[in-house]
Design a protein around this motif. Sequence first.
Motif, short mmCIF file in Angstrom:
data_model
loop_
_atom_site.label_atom_id
_atom_site.label_comp_id
_atom_site.label_asym_id
_atom_site.label_seq_id
_atom_site.Cartn_x
_atom_site.Cartn_y
_atom_site.Cartn_z
N TYR A 53 46.70 110.10 37.53
CA TYR A 53 47.61 111.04 36.47
C TYR A 53 46.82 111.52 35.68
CZ TYR A 53 50.96 108.45 39.37
OH TYR A 53 51.52 107.84 40.03
N ALA A 54 46.41 112.82 35.85
CA ALA A 54 45.86 113.64 34.86
C ALA A 54 46.69 114.48 33.57
CB ALA A 54 45.27 114.96 35.47
N PRO A 55 46.67 114.17 31.89
CA PRO A 55 47.21 114.27 31.58
C PRO A 55 46.31 116.30 30.62
CG PRO A 55 45.39 113.42 30.46
CD PRO A 55 44.63 113.07 31.95
N GLU A 56 46.34 117.27 29.77
CA GLU A 56 45.81 118.39 29.33
C GLU A 56 44.91 117.67 29.54
OE1 GLU A 56 45.86 121.75 25.92
OE2 GLU A 56 46.77 119.71 25.20
N HIS A 57 43.43 119.40 29.84
CA HIS A 57 42.28 119.14 29.87
C HIS A 57 42.02 118.61 30.91
CE1 HIS A 57 42.24 120.77 25.39
NE2 HIS A 57 42.96 119.30 25.27
N GLY A 58 42.94 118.24 32.02
CA GLY A 58 42.27 117.20 32.85
C GLY A 58 41.95 116.24 32.89
N ILE A 59 42.22 115.52 34.74
CA ILE A 59 41.31 113.93 34.20
C ILE A 59 40.32 113.84 34.14
CG2 ILE A 59 40.23 114.19 36.72
CD1 ILE A 59 42.57 110.68 35.54
N ARG A 60 39.02 115.21 34.32
CA ARG A 60 37.57 114.80 33.52
C ARG A 60 37.09 115.70 32.37
NH1 ARG A 60 36.10 110.73 36.44
NH2 ARG A 60 35.98 111.08 38.10
N PHE A 82 47.84 113.95 40.25
CA PHE A 82 48.56 114.19 39.91
C PHE A 82 48.99 114.61 38.44
CE2 PHE A 82 50.46 110.43 43.04
CZ PHE A 82 50.47 111.81 44.08
N SER A 83 49.02 115.78 38.00
CA SER A 83 49.08 117.03 37.45
C SER A 83 49.65 116.79 35.80
CB SER A 83 49.15 118.56 37.05
OG SER A 83 48.90 119.28 35.89
N LEU A 84 49.68 116.30 35.35
CA LEU A 84 51.06 115.89 34.11
C LEU A 84 50.90 117.26 33.06
CD1 LEU A 84 51.32 112.41 33.22
CD2 LEU A 84 51.90 113.75 35.16
N TYR A 85 49.86 118.20 32.78
CA TYR A 85 49.76 119.85 32.58
C TYR A 85 49.94 120.72 33.48
CZ TYR A 85 49.23 121.77 28.31
OH TYR A 85 49.19 123.06 27.01
N GLY A 86 50.80 120.86 34.11
CA GLY A 86 51.16 121.88 35.18
C GLY A 86 52.58 122.94 35.66
N GLU A 87 53.30 123.02 35.93
CA GLU A 87 54.56 123.05 36.24
C GLU A 87 55.90 122.18 35.43
OE1 GLU A 87 55.20 123.90 39.93
OE2 GLU A 87 54.41 124.87 40.88
N PRO A 91 56.39 113.80 34.59
CA PRO A 91 56.65 112.84 36.22
C PRO A 91 57.73 113.38 37.12
CG PRO A 91 55.32 111.42 34.46
CD PRO A 91 56.13 112.31 33.67
N SER A 92 57.26 113.40 38.23
CA SER A 92 58.33 113.34 39.06
C SER A 92 58.52 112.10 40.48
CB SER A 92 58.40 113.95 40.23
OG SER A 92 57.20 114.37 40.84
N GLU A 93 59.66 111.84 40.58
CA GLU A 93 59.74 110.71 41.17
C GLU A 93 59.00 110.77 42.14
OE1 GLU A 93 63.55 108.21 43.90
OE2 GLU A 93 63.79 109.96 43.34
N ALA A 94 58.64 112.11 43.10
CA ALA A 94 57.20 112.40 44.13
C ALA A 94 56.51 111.76 43.53
CB ALA A 94 57.51 113.29 44.63
N MET A 95 56.14 111.60 42.13
CA MET A 95 54.47 111.78 41.89
C MET A 95 54.33 109.47 41.58
SD MET A 95 53.88 113.93 39.03
CE MET A 95 53.60 115.64 38.73
N LEU A 96 55.84 109.41 41.27
CA LEU A 96 55.18 107.67 41.33
C LEU A 96 56.32 107.33 42.71
CD1 LEU A 96 57.28 107.96 37.65
CD2 LEU A 96 54.88 107.55 38.20
N GLN A 97 56.48 108.17 43.81
CA GLN A 97 56.86 107.07 44.53
C GLN A 97 55.80 105.76 45.00
OE1 GLN A 97 57.35 109.58 47.87
NE2 GLN A 97 59.43 108.48 48.55
N SER A 98 55.07 106.32 44.91
CA SER A 98 54.30 104.84 46.02
C SER A 98 53.49 103.69 44.24
CB SER A 98 52.43 105.71 45.98
OG SER A 98 51.73 106.60 44.89
#
Length: 389
Positions: A53-60, A82-87, A91-98
């Motif tokens: 899961y990536a915050p602002e500025h991205g995973i890298r 999964f981006s946490l700084y996009g639309e 986090p949505s349910e789908a992002m945490l499903q796995s």
Amino acid sequence: MKLGIDVFIEGACTAVKGKKVGLLTNVTGVNHRLKTSIDLLHEHQDIDLVALYAPEHGIRGDAKEGASIESSTDPRTGLPVFSLYGESKRPSEAMLQSVDVIVFDLQDIGSRYYTFIYSMAYMMEACKKYGKEFIVLDRPNPIGGLKMEGNLVEEGCRSFVGLLPIPNRHGLTVGELAMLFKDEFGYDCSLTVIPMDGWRRDMYYDQTGLAWVPPSPNAPSLSMALLYPGTCLVEGTNLSEGRGTTKPFEYIGAPFIDGFALAAAFNGLKLSGICARPTSFVPTYQKYKDEQCHGVQLHITNRDHVNAFQSGLALIALIAKLYPSDFSFAQHANGRYMFDLLAGTKQLRALIYQGESSTFIQQSEEQLRTFEQLRKPYLIYDSPKGAHV
């Protein structure tokens, strides 16, 4: 000194054995030998890392401030990111499903404007909503855990640069903040904090023996982090805060400023632990791109005595007084002022125009005393004997 990630890998990770693990991190997620938390968890035989899961500025850490980030696949591990700084920043349910459990490993810089702590809050909110566990691997507050500065965010000025009523300089680690968020602000998920071993509240980052990994492109040094509780307010004005230079949040200026006059006026205030040097610079992007700006570089002369919030506010007030026809606060198309969101109040902007901003410092002292009492039950780490916390 051992970081939370070191303690976790050495044994605390048994808590996630047999569970699907997601990791909220970026380039600052490293152990004391600078190996990434992504690699440490991905390669560990007892950890089943399935999502990032990536915050602002991205995973890298290579995206500019405010830039929207798309979800993607990590090329090194093949894991979904999964981006946490996009639309959406939630986090949505789908992002945490796995996943069964989310591990958080991000380096904060000690100021409430920094969005990583609100990505943590939203992830805690999602973990509560969707029945996931949340584990925080603690890291140092790079500007120490003793001092607090500023005021508390008012209800009408909440945003992703000031989501909760905490001071500009809060003096807490991310683990301590997580416990505070859970018990005081309603982010009541299943929370575990993995503390550091050997960190003290009086320690600055350069006293930890750890290498500085820039948390974002404009956070290159500890001196920037020390000034940031005050100079971040400049972002809400038409002044350059030094983005696009080698000294962001240390260089403050604009084409219309006389740097020598500004430095003399600022130094004439005789603020503790700080002085200004006249300088000129040309930003390579953002405000005044490719234009010559004049202003000051702020130099910390005693970090134990400096109040960055007071200093940043004093500098803005001086510029407003010296250049009333040129200085302005930035206003968005929706009519909101970015300065109000950063300041956490609509009062301060008016006080600056009235030449009475110093009264705000006095008013905020009571708020700091209130927060000092609020945070006490969540302090994990020791202070030097006799230190005021």
